[in-house]
Scaffold this active site. Structure first.
Site, PDB file in Angstrom:
ATOM      1  N   ASN A  86       0.709  -1.156   0.047  1.00  0.00           N
ATOM      2  CA  ASN A  86       0.119   0.016  -0.052  1.00  0.00           C
ATOM      3  C   ASN A  86       0.782   1.358  -0.081  1.00  0.00           C
ATOM      4  OD1 ASN A  86      -2.625   1.643   0.838  1.00  0.00           O
ATOM      5  ND2 ASN A  86      -1.055   2.213   2.493  1.00  0.00           N
ATOM      6  N   TYR A 148       2.947   9.571 -11.768  1.00  0.00           N
ATOM      7  CA  TYR A 148       1.963   8.773 -10.696  1.00  0.00           C
ATOM      8  C   TYR A 148       1.033   7.959 -11.462  1.00  0.00           C
ATOM      9  CZ  TYR A 148      -1.118   7.767  -7.122  1.00  0.00           C
ATOM     10  OH  TYR A 148      -1.921   7.278  -6.171  1.00  0.00           O
ATOM     11  N   THR A 183      -8.258  10.685   2.872  1.00  0.00           N
ATOM     12  CA  THR A 183      -7.031  10.195   4.095  1.00  0.00           C
ATOM     13  C   THR A 183      -5.859  11.537   3.893  1.00  0.00           C
ATOM     14  OG1 THR A 183      -5.565   9.527   1.987  1.00  0.00           O
ATOM     15  CG2 THR A 183      -7.184   7.859   2.837  1.00  0.00           C
TER      16      THR A 183
END
Length: 257
Positions: A86, A148, A183
């Site tokens: 992760n 990314y 998050t």
């Protein structure tokens, strides 16, 4: 009792995986860079669920950090049954605005670490004929948007290809592709989120619940929300130039974690 190892475990999607797996009765190995947060999290999971929670401080942007996690995954006396890759981050800025060192660090974490840790874990899992790996990618894998998105596209392709090669071995591999998740991810990258519509945001705990169901079903790709499944269906039909413009207006990237 089975053991799960989670990288990037102290916040966001990683922390949600840790809570879910500990709640399901798995022992956990928590990996991140902040040892203080790791130890606090491990104590909370142990006290709440009665499981063993070990901590491993490692920076996956370094060879030493990756090697430390590889060593734990290679431990045959305390095998890891489920690996959650992760750990990840985003860089603020467009191509040529981001320092090359930061771009290379991203590839180290998103690609090299995922490759090395998955390979180390799967070797033991295949011998035991059981186990699973979840590699956290992003819906950014499906749109043309910088390093990314390219790194996450690699995660998806690698994971699905490896899953095909391991079919029938008892080992399951799945690429998880979330969209925008509430998050610390965007804050850490210094990215504003005010221009992102509320309906695009996902809850990390619900996302993890959907991901675990998809893994149990044997899926090699999980896009764990009907809204994003519909969006990704539209992506396949839209011109790539148009998609690049849309992602520019909605933020540099879609960001898990």
């Amino acid at each position: 009792m089975t053991t799960a190892l989670i990288t990037g475990a102290t916040s966001g999607i990683g922390a949600s995986f840790a809570r879910r797996l500990a709640g399901d009765g798995h022992n956990v190995v928590l990996v991140a860079r902040n040892e203080e947060r790791l130890r606090q999290q491990a104590a909370e999971l142990h006290d709440r669920h009665g499981i063993e929670a070990d901590v491993l401080r490692a920076d996956l942007a370094t060879d030493e950090g990756i090697a430390a996690v590889e060593a734990r995954l290679s431990d045959r006396t305390h095998p890891v049954d489920l690996l959650i890759n992760n750990a990840g981050f985003g860089n603020k800025g467009e191509y040529l605005e981001v320092p090359m060192a930061d771009e290379l660090a991203m590839l180290k974490v998103h690609c090299e670490a995922v490759l090395r840790l998955t390979t180390t874990a799967v070797k033991g899992m295949r011998e035991r004929r059981r186990g699973g790996v979840v590699n956290v990618a992003s819906v950014a894998a499906f749109v043309p948007r910088g390093t990314y998105g390219a790194s996450k596209a690699w995660v998806v392709q690698f994971t699905q290809g490896a899953a095909r090669d391991l079919a029938g071995s008892g080992v399951r591999l799945m690429a998880l592709c979330p969209g925008f998740v509430r998050t610390e991810f965007h804050q850490r990258a210094g990215m504003g989120t005010s221009n992102i519509p509320d309906w695009l945001w996902l809850d990390a705990d619900k996302l993890v619940d959907a991901a675990m169901k998809d893994l149990a079903r044997g899926k090699s790709l999980s896009i764990p929300d009907p809204r994003y499944k519909a969006l990704m269906g539209a992506v396949k039909l839209a011109p790539r130039g148009l998609l690049g413009g849309i992602t520019s207006r909605t933020g540099r990237k879609y960001g898990p974690q």
